[in-house]
Design an enzyme around this catalytic site. Structure first.
Site, mmCIF file in Angstrom:
data_model
loop_
_atom_site.group_PDB
_atom_site.id
_atom_site.type_symbol
_atom_site.label_atom_id
_atom_site.label_comp_id
_atom_site.label_asym_id
_atom_site.label_seq_id
_atom_site.Cartn_x
_atom_site.Cartn_y
_atom_site.Cartn_z
ATOM 1 N N ILE A 8 -27.042 -9.901 -11.274
ATOM 2 C CA ILE A 8 -26.441 -10.760 -10.265
ATOM 3 C C ILE A 8 -25.376 -10.059 -9.436
ATOM 4 O O ILE A 8 -24.692 -10.687 -8.649
ATOM 5 C CB ILE A 8 -25.882 -12.045 -10.906
ATOM 6 C CG1 ILE A 8 -25.101 -11.713 -12.147
ATOM 7 C CG2 ILE A 8 -26.990 -13.002 -11.248
ATOM 8 C CD1 ILE A 8 -23.763 -12.194 -12.120
ATOM 9 N N LEU A 13 -32.757 -14.572 -5.583
ATOM 10 C CA LEU A 13 -33.652 -15.352 -4.730
ATOM 11 C C LEU A 13 -33.410 -16.837 -4.952
ATOM 12 O O LEU A 13 -33.572 -17.341 -6.062
ATOM 13 C CB LEU A 13 -35.113 -15.032 -5.023
ATOM 14 C CG LEU A 13 -36.127 -15.799 -4.141
ATOM 15 C CD1 LEU A 13 -36.080 -15.272 -2.713
ATOM 16 C CD2 LEU A 13 -37.535 -15.711 -4.715
ATOM 17 N N THR A 15 -34.546 -20.775 -4.146
ATOM 18 C CA THR A 15 -35.876 -21.363 -3.944
ATOM 19 C C THR A 15 -35.815 -22.799 -3.433
ATOM 20 O O THR A 15 -36.807 -23.526 -3.485
ATOM 21 C CB THR A 15 -36.688 -21.333 -5.256
ATOM 22 O OG1 THR A 15 -36.003 -22.102 -6.267
ATOM 23 C CG2 THR A 15 -36.882 -19.909 -5.743
ATOM 24 N N TYR A 44 -36.023 -29.321 -7.059
ATOM 25 C CA TYR A 44 -36.769 -28.556 -6.062
ATOM 26 C C TYR A 44 -38.280 -28.751 -6.225
ATOM 27 O O TYR A 44 -39.044 -28.414 -5.325
ATOM 28 C CB TYR A 44 -36.463 -27.059 -6.170
ATOM 29 C CG TYR A 44 -35.038 -26.661 -5.912
ATOM 30 C CD1 TYR A 44 -34.101 -27.552 -5.398
ATOM 31 C CD2 TYR A 44 -34.608 -25.358 -6.195
ATOM 32 C CE1 TYR A 44 -32.802 -27.174 -5.174
ATOM 33 C CE2 TYR A 44 -33.306 -24.974 -5.961
ATOM 34 C CZ TYR A 44 -32.395 -25.875 -5.467
ATOM 35 O OH TYR A 44 -31.092 -25.487 -5.255
ATOM 36 N N HIS A 102 -26.256 -29.988 -11.363
ATOM 37 C CA HIS A 102 -26.531 -29.789 -9.944
ATOM 38 C C HIS A 102 -25.476 -30.443 -9.049
ATOM 39 O O HIS A 102 -25.056 -29.868 -8.042
ATOM 40 C CB HIS A 102 -27.921 -30.333 -9.610
ATOM 41 C CG HIS A 102 -28.552 -29.701 -8.427
ATOM 42 N ND1 HIS A 102 -29.910 -29.584 -8.259
ATOM 43 C CD2 HIS A 102 -28.023 -29.126 -7.313
ATOM 44 C CE1 HIS A 102 -30.181 -28.976 -7.115
ATOM 45 N NE2 HIS A 102 -29.051 -28.690 -6.519
ATOM 46 N N SER A 203 -27.243 -22.857 6.817
ATOM 47 C CA SER A 203 -28.433 -23.679 6.631
ATOM 48 C C SER A 203 -29.436 -23.428 7.748
ATOM 49 O O SER A 203 -29.224 -22.581 8.620
ATOM 50 C CB SER A 203 -28.038 -25.161 6.594
ATOM 51 O OG SER A 203 -27.472 -25.546 7.834
ATOM 52 N N VAL A 245 -39.164 -17.360 2.083
ATOM 53 C CA VAL A 245 -40.536 -17.242 1.600
ATOM 54 C C VAL A 245 -41.297 -16.211 2.433
ATOM 55 O O VAL A 245 -42.498 -16.037 2.280
ATOM 56 C CB VAL A 245 -41.269 -18.605 1.636
ATOM 57 C CG1 VAL A 245 -40.638 -19.580 0.652
ATOM 58 C CG2 VAL A 245 -41.295 -19.191 3.043
ATOM 59 N N ARG A 249 -38.542 -10.546 4.992
ATOM 60 C CA ARG A 249 -37.142 -10.943 4.883
ATOM 61 C C ARG A 249 -36.649 -10.849 3.453
ATOM 62 O O ARG A 249 -35.508 -10.466 3.206
ATOM 63 C CB ARG A 249 -36.955 -12.360 5.419
ATOM 64 C CG ARG A 249 -37.123 -12.467 6.928
ATOM 65 C CD ARG A 249 -36.997 -13.894 7.389
ATOM 66 N NE ARG A 249 -37.255 -14.026 8.826
ATOM 67 C CZ ARG A 249 -37.404 -15.170 9.463
ATOM 68 N NH1 ARG A 249 -37.325 -16.316 8.774
ATOM 69 N NH2 ARG A 249 -37.636 -15.197 10.756
#
Length: 300
Positions: A8, A13, A15, A44, A102, A203, A245, A249
């Site tokens: 880390i 990544l 998701t 998710y 969360h 975002s 995705v 990138r």
């Protein structure tokens, strides 16, 4: 600290908003490119695809750092362990490196992710997040290496620390130059809580990536704006979990850039009006961050 591992100190990544078919390919691409930190969450709805990609990658489990998150409908203490089991089954794993709460907000227990009443309002639950965290503490062991939280304000963290037996290993929050949360990061550092930045690139359709000063730094280093933003996050001592995705990138985001002091100062000064880009308060009908004076209290 358990969380401060080589996996880390490099980009991970994220998701969020990744469809199962897309995320399967994204995780395989990321692992092939060198990523070892994968972040997902029950809500998710892609844990199964993430787990299958990890399994199919052939990379030994012990070389990876995998995070998932407890969803709001499982906050009651008696439901926490079952929620963990569901996530482990989805991921096809025996253990998690990190399990996060969360959100500090509880929803009514339901098979639906977002339980609603007849007026289509979110149905909340009065479970105290401190009680939820106490149940999570009991999970630490062979199935959960570390626990933490996400989307907490400093006030909520302070209250949690007064009752917690285990200091959260990690706090995952929105962090980028337009919302750097300096005070919160300093508070976490003071208390030995590692900070992970979600949405480190802003975002969807965020103006950050088009900021002229950021673009100038990217040109200086012959790098992408995303690489500069991720370098800023890492060099300030946080982990970063950019979501993508797109194979090119994903690969670019893992190629690290070293910023100098002038670069860091410039990025620190990109905004004088920090603004949160992700806040579901109005959708949920509750003031999550104590920043929404116009929330309709009748929806609580």
């Amino acid at each position: 600290m358990l969380y401060l591992t080589p996996q880390i100190n490099c980009p991970g990544l994220g998701t969020w908003q990744s469809e199962p078919k897309e995320v399967y390919t994204a995780v395989l691409t990321a692992l092939k490119a060198g990523y070892r930190h994968i972040d997902t969450a029950f809500v998710y709805r892609n844990e199964k695809a993430v787990g299958q990609a990890i399994k199919d990658s052939g990379i030994p489990r012990e070389q990876l750092f995998v995070t998932t998150k407890l969803w709001n409908t499982a906050h009651r203490p008696e439901h926490v362990e079952d929620a963990l089991k569901r996530s482990l089954d989805n991921l096809q794993m025996d253990y998690l490196d990190l399990y996060l709460m969360h959100w500090p907000n509880a929803f009514q227990p339901s098979p639906r992710y977002f339980p609603r009443d007849k007026e289509h309002r979110i149905v909340h639950d009065d479970t105290d997040y401190c009680d939820t965290y106490a149940a999570m503490e009991k999970l630490v062991g062979s199935r959960v290496r570390a626990i933490g939280v996400s989307n907490f304000t400093q006030d909520k963290l302070e209250r949690l620390l007064q009752r917690a037996k285990i200091v959260p290993a990690v706090h995952q929050v929105e962090l980028h130059p337009y919302f750097p949360q300096y005070e919160l990061v300093d508070f976490c550092n003071k208390h030995g809580i590692h900070v992970t930045a979600y949405s480190p690139l802003g975002s969807t359709s965020s103006p950050i990536m088009e900021d002229p000063k950021l673009l100038a730094i990217a040109q200086k280093h012959k790098a992408t704006p995303a690489q500069i933003l991720l370098a800023w996050g890492i060099q300030r001592g946080t982990s970063v979990i950019p979501k993508s995705v797109t194979p090119s990138r994903i690969e670019q985001n893992f190629q690290q850039v070293v910023l100098d002091n002038d670069d860091m100062k410039t990025i620190h000064g990109l905004t004088s009006n920090p603004k949160r880009l992700l806040d579901p308060s109005h959708i949920w009908g509750v003031d999550i961050f104590n920043e929404q004076p116009h929330i309709n209290k009748s929806k609580l």
